[in-house]
Design an enzyme around this catalytic site. Sequence first.
Site, mmCIF file in Angstrom:
data_model
loop_
_atom_site.group_PDB
_atom_site.id
_atom_site.type_symbol
_atom_site.label_atom_id
_atom_site.label_comp_id
_atom_site.label_asym_id
_atom_site.label_seq_id
_atom_site.Cartn_x
_atom_site.Cartn_y
_atom_site.Cartn_z
ATOM 1 C CB ALA A 13 -35.490 -31.731 37.380
ATOM 2 C CB THR A 14 -36.462 -26.602 36.268
ATOM 3 O OG1 THR A 14 -37.707 -26.746 35.561
ATOM 4 C CG2 THR A 14 -35.330 -27.077 35.386
ATOM 5 C CE LYS A 15 -41.437 -24.158 35.693
ATOM 6 N NZ LYS A 15 -41.332 -22.692 35.776
ATOM 7 C CB SER A 68 -45.239 -26.259 36.958
ATOM 8 O OG SER A 68 -46.087 -27.206 36.342
ATOM 9 C CB ILE A 122 -52.800 -21.740 32.871
ATOM 10 C CG1 ILE A 122 -52.474 -22.080 34.334
ATOM 11 C CG2 ILE A 122 -53.319 -20.320 32.737
ATOM 12 C CD1 ILE A 122 -53.662 -22.030 35.274
ATOM 13 C CE1 TYR A 136 -41.935 -26.053 32.674
ATOM 14 C CE2 TYR A 136 -43.408 -27.623 33.738
ATOM 15 C CZ TYR A 136 -43.115 -26.328 33.334
ATOM 16 O OH TYR A 136 -44.021 -25.321 33.579
ATOM 17 N NE ARG A 142 -44.545 -15.926 23.505
ATOM 18 C CZ ARG A 142 -44.046 -16.886 22.734
ATOM 19 N NH1 ARG A 142 -44.628 -17.167 21.580
ATOM 20 N NH2 ARG A 142 -42.985 -17.566 23.108
ATOM 21 C CG ASN A 202 -43.919 -16.260 34.092
ATOM 22 O OD1 ASN A 202 -44.671 -17.162 34.454
ATOM 23 N ND2 ASN A 202 -43.893 -15.800 32.841
ATOM 24 N N GLY A 235 -40.019 -13.164 31.558
ATOM 25 C CA GLY A 235 -40.901 -13.887 30.643
ATOM 26 C C GLY A 235 -42.302 -13.308 30.623
#
Length: 246
Positions: free
Chosen positions: A156-158, A141, A187, A154, A14, A89, A11
Amino acid sequence: MEQSKWVFVTGGARGIGAGLVRMLVKEGYSVAFTYLSSAITAEALAAECHTADTWCRGFQCDMTDHAAVNALAASLCSEYGSPYALINNAGITRDASLFVMDATRWHEVIRNNLDSVYHTSHALLPHLAENGDACIINISSVTGIKGNPGQSNYAATKAAMIGMTKSMAEELGRFNVRVNVIAPGIIETEMTAGLNDQQLKKLRDLVPLKKLGSTEDIARMAVFLLGQGGRYITGQTFVIDGGMTA
């Protein structure tokens, strides 16, 4: 630094990923990065970062596709040898309250944010281990630490990424492969660039330092962990959030 030291960044076209690519090349690493659909942006970044002493290349790859990740990893290792580091990432958001979140939104985020870490790590671990000195950095995160309404998928994954990192650090220490997490807060990226002044103020008010972080803040920590400063650090989570989780 030896030109043979190269880093694989997922990733990378960007946002935080592009910041990582730019900083790594600036520090003398060569970089292979992946992107899903931003071909023009990826080509421009690769051209911008290519130097006489380093190379920088972007590769279109669906990180949820185990076979595609394996094929890309094998091709890169065949051409350039074993990588020095892997930075996971790549990720997406599909926000919704859990009351109305359908299974598609849930599984899309799980596949893109968590399964992708398994795919890249599994494909590159044999090559990283044979180096006798290598690094993995997983970009998590603060949402994985403190949660956020509408982001249960989100978060849960982080959060899972942090637990996975600790287990990987235990497993890979004997190969001198160090595995750590960077957990960014809010950010400044292309996403925040579209917000108006009032929306930006609301975000800044969430942060004790009253300002947003930059992609360089994340990249500097990554460079530290890849360098001599990180030689005795593994299994740790580094929160860069301006004090949000204080």
